[in-house]
Design a protein around this motif. Sequence first.
Motif, PDB file in Angstrom:
ATOM      1  N   LEU A 193       8.041   4.139   9.132  1.00 52.34           N
ATOM      2  CA  LEU A 193       8.651   5.842   8.697  1.00 52.34           C
ATOM      3  C   LEU A 193       7.834   6.351   7.212  1.00 52.34           C
ATOM      4  O   LEU A 193       8.471   5.605   5.911  1.00 52.34           O
ATOM      5  CB  LEU A 193       9.251   6.335   8.790  1.00 52.34           C
ATOM      6  N   PHE A 194       7.488   7.526   6.903  1.00 52.12           N
ATOM      7  CA  PHE A 194       6.890   8.137   5.544  1.00 52.12           C
ATOM      8  C   PHE A 194       8.220   8.980   5.306  1.00 52.12           C
ATOM      9  O   PHE A 194       8.727   9.547   5.909  1.00 52.12           O
ATOM     10  CB  PHE A 194       5.495   8.505   5.744  1.00 52.12           C
ATOM     11  N   ALA A 235      -3.447   9.477   7.026  1.00 56.53           N
ATOM     12  CA  ALA A 235      -1.907  10.662   7.362  1.00 56.53           C
ATOM     13  C   ALA A 235      -1.332  10.670   6.080  1.00 56.53           C
ATOM     14  O   ALA A 235      -1.417  11.915   6.628  1.00 56.53           O
ATOM     15  CB  ALA A 235      -1.560   9.624   8.444  1.00 56.53           C
ATOM     16  N   GLU A 236      -0.988   9.551   5.455  1.00 59.68           N
ATOM     17  CA  GLU A 236       0.231  10.172   4.651  1.00 59.68           C
ATOM     18  C   GLU A 236      -0.811  11.262   3.712  1.00 59.68           C
ATOM     19  O   GLU A 236      -0.246  11.987   3.375  1.00 59.68           O
ATOM     20  CB  GLU A 236       0.301   9.057   3.621  1.00 59.68           C
ATOM     21  N   ASP A 237      -1.647  10.765   3.241  1.00 57.43           N
ATOM     22  CA  ASP A 237      -2.362  12.356   2.626  1.00 57.43           C
ATOM     23  C   ASP A 237      -2.607  13.137   3.160  1.00 57.43           C
ATOM     24  O   ASP A 237      -2.218  14.203   2.618  1.00 57.43           O
ATOM     25  CB  ASP A 237      -4.202  12.433   2.352  1.00 57.43           C
ATOM     26  N   PHE A 238      -2.942  13.422   4.311  1.00 54.04           N
ATOM     27  CA  PHE A 238      -2.635  15.037   5.272  1.00 54.04           C
ATOM     28  C   PHE A 238      -1.965  15.052   5.007  1.00 54.04           C
ATOM     29  O   PHE A 238      -1.621  17.197   5.339  1.00 54.04           O
ATOM     30  CB  PHE A 238      -3.491  14.570   6.211  1.00 54.04           C
ATOM     31  N   PHE A 239      -0.366  15.032   5.112  1.00 51.13           N
ATOM     32  CA  PHE A 239       1.283  15.274   6.199  1.00 51.13           C
ATOM     33  C   PHE A 239       1.652  15.275   3.967  1.00 51.13           C
ATOM     34  O   PHE A 239       2.984  15.736   4.722  1.00 51.13           O
ATOM     35  CB  PHE A 239       1.432  14.901   6.503  1.00 51.13           C
ATOM     36  N   ARG A 240       1.054  14.771   3.224  1.00 56.71           N
ATOM     37  CA  ARG A 240       2.379  14.743   1.904  1.00 56.71           C
ATOM     38  C   ARG A 240       2.333  15.832   0.976  1.00 56.71           C
ATOM     39  O   ARG A 240       1.501  17.164   1.133  1.00 56.71           O
ATOM     40  CB  ARG A 240       1.317  14.024   0.873  1.00 56.71           C
ATOM     41  N   GLU A 255      -5.954   1.921   6.944  1.00 50.19           N
ATOM     42  CA  GLU A 255      -6.322   2.308   5.865  1.00 50.19           C
ATOM     43  C   GLU A 255      -6.319   3.866   7.029  1.00 50.19           C
ATOM     44  O   GLU A 255      -6.017   5.232   6.143  1.00 50.19           O
ATOM     45  CB  GLU A 255      -7.626   2.609   6.354  1.00 50.19           C
ATOM     46  N   ALA A 256      -5.972   4.036   8.022  1.00 51.25           N
ATOM     47  CA  ALA A 256      -5.933   5.615   8.731  1.00 51.25           C
ATOM     48  C   ALA A 256      -4.161   5.207   8.461  1.00 51.25           C
ATOM     49  O   ALA A 256      -4.558   6.516   8.284  1.00 51.25           O
ATOM     50  CB  ALA A 256      -5.471   4.995  10.643  1.00 51.25           C
ATOM     51  N   LEU A 257      -3.358   4.872   8.079  1.00 51.53           N
ATOM     52  CA  LEU A 257      -2.450   5.510   7.819  1.00 51.53           C
ATOM     53  C   LEU A 257      -2.506   6.563   6.153  1.00 51.53           C
ATOM     54  O   LEU A 257      -1.386   6.752   6.036  1.00 51.53           O
ATOM     55  CB  LEU A 257      -1.323   4.210   7.459  1.00 51.53           C
ATOM     56  N   ASN A 264       1.054  -1.421  -0.035  1.00 49.59           N
ATOM     57  CA  ASN A 264       0.108  -0.105  -0.086  1.00 49.59           C
ATOM     58  C   ASN A 264       0.447   1.142  -0.452  1.00 49.59           C
ATOM     59  O   ASN A 264       0.357   2.044  -0.242  1.00 49.59           O
ATOM     60  CB  ASN A 264      -1.239  -0.306   1.188  1.00 49.59           C
ATOM     61  N   PHE A 265       2.069   1.162   0.661  1.00 53.33           N
ATOM     62  CA  PHE A 265       2.349   2.398   0.927  1.00 53.33           C
ATOM     63  C   PHE A 265       4.324   2.666  -0.552  1.00 53.33           C
ATOM     64  O   PHE A 265       5.035   2.282   0.973  1.00 53.33           O
ATOM     65  CB  PHE A 265       2.899   2.592   2.299  1.00 53.33           C
TER      66      PHE A 265
END
Lengths: 164, 409
Positions: free
Chosen positions: B340-341, B403-408, B398-400, B318-319
Amino acid sequence: MSSNLEDLYREVILDHYRSPRNRGELPVPPATKTEGFNPLCGDEVAVYLEIDSATDTVRDIKIEGQGCSISQASTSMMSAAVKGKTVDGARQLIRAFKALMSIHEHKLEGEGDGSDLAADLEGVRLGDLEALQGVVKFPVRIKCATLAWNTLQQGLDEAGDSSI
Amino acid sequence: MALDVDKIRLDFPALTRQIHGQEIVYLDSAASSQKPESVLQAMDAAYRTSYANVHRGVYQTAEETTAAFEASRAKVARFINARSASEVVFVRNATEAINLVAYSWGRANLKQGDVVVLSLMEHHANIVPWHMLAEERGIELRWIGITDDFRLDLTNLDELLSGARLLAISAMSNVLGTINEIRPLADAAHDHDALILVDACQYVPHLATDVRAWDADFVAFSAHKMLGPSGIGGLWARAELLEGMPPFLGGGEMIRDVRQDGFTTNDLPWKFEAGTPAIVEAIGWGAAIDYLANLGMADVRDHEERLTRYALDALIQNFPTMTIYGPQDASIRGGAISFLFDGIHAHDISQVLDERAVCVRAGHHCAKPLMRHIGVPATSRASLYIYNTESEVDTLIEALAKAEDFFRI
């Protein structure tokens, strides 16, 4: 997103996080370099300060380090807010910012109304910095927001010592 | 037999907790596990029906409490395949167990220039006591490095162990999840006349532990990560080592006799247990061990390995911008998964996950030398245990994504 979370991550905070101001280094000396650590999360910040001793003004400030969006945004906003300010003005801003953080902490803990701390806030224009007050609803994150300010305070003390 | 996780979950009252209107998704058992009803009941009953101090009174409840307390010690001993319960010293936690060894064995045996070998993946609990001894005694610390695939780099092990007195090493990394094979390390240490201390805090809760098959000398572990209460843990050591070591803390319980001109120490293990111990916590720990033993540690491991593989696959698929710090092969690792992203801080991720009631750890995980080595200030860590499910991993994913979307950037 809940309203609490939107409060925490206001647009202006995300803007400073994505495009941090005053990143970089200054030559030491004449500048001073002060490092701060948050042992909880491993965040690190280095504040470079160049004080004009004739006018007692923060002539330049640069920031290095890494951390979460809150600590990065707070650091960036701090640098923008104190650059060009007098040292006294910067110290007043530090007091006001810390009061902003702790008034809410006190309210949350139900210890009085924080009126003693309100004095520190009087007459100080916090501007964008007020966006950071959403942080106080997340007590663990307050240290993220105050790291840069504590480091600045230490830096001003050290710069003051070295200019004597 | 596969664990019946749905049934297991019913035993854990804290897993029914609602956070922000959603059922909690507890993925932080590597920090501390939740407790089953049987542990809570054992502790409650101990206080309500038969509570007294241990090893002191001759009345009925004092004898009952002492028997229950010592029965727990015997359970711990059996659980790790110790030769005798007298080799199990009750301490507060794994940290105290390691400190006990550093103070007692270390101060009696190590002098200036002596070498203690650690690894870069140690928890601060297995670093700072040796740093303190280095400051006090001038001992030398040497470090086993780690490879690019997050395993111990044993290429120069012989060189590092040359002249060493102790190898102090983790059986499973709390950050990377890496399982370190202890037996070959013990053999290598013993070939160099060094002892081996195993920090098994992350291992004992998840895999069948056999301190004799390891041929270990000291093993440290905590109750609270294995369904038991906080405030109690164990130091296991070979009896002859414990016999030879000076006491750690002085006081009641640890003495045989006290005179105006001195004292003599009690038998093992009480020699190392000064003062009133964590009585009810010990009883709770016994109940936790009963619970795990009843599930069977082979099945516990099976479940966790399968779930770890599921989680690793889901994260990787997914990531693409996520880095996973730890081996990607579930068969050589435990269920503590650090990630970590790129460009997003672990604390920000955790904060957004909390919105979805997903509890993960963020930070340096008390392993700063390791974090410096991998070059990040912090990671997020999801960790799995007997009560976690694939559906919880799905919620994490799902939650990740949110979160990734929000901080990208």
